[in-house]
Write a protein that holds these residues in place. Structure first.
Motif, PDB file in Angstrom:
ATOM      1  N   CYS A  48       0.943  -1.041   0.027  1.00 21.91           N
ATOM      2  CA  CYS A  48      -0.086   0.116   0.074  1.00 21.91           C
ATOM      3  C   CYS A  48       1.033   1.163   0.005  1.00 21.91           C
ATOM      4  CB  CYS A  48      -0.925   0.014   1.329  1.00 21.91           C
ATOM      5  SG  CYS A  48      -2.006  -1.392   1.530  1.00 21.91           S
TER       6      CYS A  48
ATOM      7  N   PRO B 146      -0.939   1.472   5.626  1.00 24.62           N
ATOM      8  CA  PRO B 146      -1.992   0.502   5.050  1.00 24.62           C
ATOM      9  C   PRO B 146      -3.112   0.825   5.932  1.00 24.62           C
ATOM     10  CG  PRO B 146      -0.140  -0.651   6.123  1.00 24.62           C
ATOM     11  CD  PRO B 146       0.209   0.663   6.095  1.00 24.62           C
TER      12      PRO B 146
ATOM     13  N   GLY C 159      -6.074   2.540   3.590  1.00 23.80           N
ATOM     14  CA  GLY C 159      -5.333   1.583   2.869  1.00 23.80           C
ATOM     15  C   GLY C 159      -6.214   0.084   2.836  1.00 23.80           C
TER      16      GLY C 159
END
Lengths: 247, 247
Positions: free
Chosen positions: B80, B84, B88
């Motif tokens: 990501c 994240p 994400g």
């Protein structure tokens, strides 16, 4: 010619949590300045480098030391835990240097406790969230209460920094009691402690239980939004992909 | 035996912005899966590694691919941008794996656009702040408006992700117009674009000007609190040290 100040975020603690960019800034600096806890975290990694550790509550003095060194032509690194721009020294450095525009200031971001703690608990901040410090050392408690209520009103997931300390052991309990006036008692909450350092731990609880949960200056607290759930023991705030019918 | 899924944040983009911990997780993975833009960012750094790039809007499929590989005993990394856990894939991975508790999921945090963009602008998020995505793809616009107003009510500094896109070129203007009903037109704002990547840029403006400022999916927008100021051309939200009389 004036020197330079780097304001560097170490991330959550371990040497594998600072970015190479942050590490390069430390390497390029003549002196590393910081709160004792953070200087001790990196002491062994920088033998031969000048290190200046100062205690808590001497923040402005610490920033002025960086400014003095920069005015003398040196490169100084102000070392912060997590990210220097989230309750860190970045703001104060700009304030202390406000009359010295010739000093270049570069802030180097790091992984902050909100996202490091979230990663440990699961994914509590995957949708909109608010970050509030419960320390009333520099902020009136009324302002903190106003923000807690506004965050509840907006159905934000919440991340609380500095939830309690020896001087104010009850601030997390007070915040939880206030939120319980607006939010249900079974709202999913989580605590992450000593993230990325020795003794790292985490736990989930409900908002009803949060006031009695163990918290200190090394703890970050998470309070879910109305959509936050527990999945396989982890705290998760869905972003809404299920609405696309893909799940 | 089931394998493992790492959900890894690359940080803002460049190879010097991912933590060594994130880099180690990529190295330990059999396959790196992600949105095309992020896979392309790391493609050259992982010759010989299996890479799977999938387009936007196939997020659940991308997560299921990681799950399938983990069930087959492999280690898969969901890559990501930024962190994240902030808009994400971390949340969606937990959702997709909800019936497969035998698959270990480890989220590895990264520097998110809020703090990377803040570092470029100065220190806009040094006190309490709220993070809101202006994308209505997965969130009703009414929810976004409710959160914008709640954040204004709480006097939070604001960080806006996904301020505009080709499909919705006017969302930042709509958000700014709404906030102008509650906040003064001279409120300090800032925009950071392509942070940590080629073409990085930033600018400050006022809330009155924000609706016409250029913004796209690569832009992160910052709106100050009542205390945010401009110091030597940078956007700074003081934390309150001046109250100690040290400044």
């Amino acid at each position: 010619m004036a020197g330079k100040i780097y304001v560097v975020g170490l991330g959550p603690g371990g040497p594998d949590q600072i970015t190479p960019r942050g590490e390069a800034a430390l390497a390029a600096s003549d002196v590393l300045v910081g709160y004792t806890v953070y200087i001790n975290l990196i002491r062994d990694r920088w033998p031969g480098k000048e290190l200046v550790a100062t205690p808590m509550t001497t923040e402005a003095q610490r920033c002025r030391l960086c400014l003095e060194r920069a005015l003398a032509g040196q490169t100084a690194a102000m070392v912060c835990g997590g990210d220097p721009g989230v309750y860190g020294m970045a703001g104060l450095i700009f304030q202390v240097c406000r009359d010295r525009p010739e000093v270049e200031i570069q802030v180097i971001p790091g992984v902050t406790a909100a996202t490091a703690g979230a990663a440990l608990l699961g994914a509590p901040l995957t949708h909109d969230f608010a970050v509030i410090s419960l320390s009333d050392a520099l902020t009136p408690w009324e302002t903190i209460e106003k923000r807690l209520l506004a965050a509840a009103e907006g159905d934000f997931a919440l991340c609380l920094y500095n939830p309690a300390s020896r001087r104010r052991p009850d601030t997390l309990a007070r915040a939880a009691a206030l939120l319980l006036e607006r939010l249900p008692g079974d709202r999913v909450c989580g605590l992450a402690r000593m993230v990325g350092r020795e003794g790292e731990s985490w736990q989930l609880c409900t908002l009803r239980e949060l006031g009695k949960a163990p918290a200190d200056m090394f703890t970050t607290v998470f309070i879910g939004s109305s959509r936050t759930m527990v999945l396989n023991g982890r705290m998760v705030t869905p972003r809404g992909y299920e609405k696309r019918g893909e799940l």
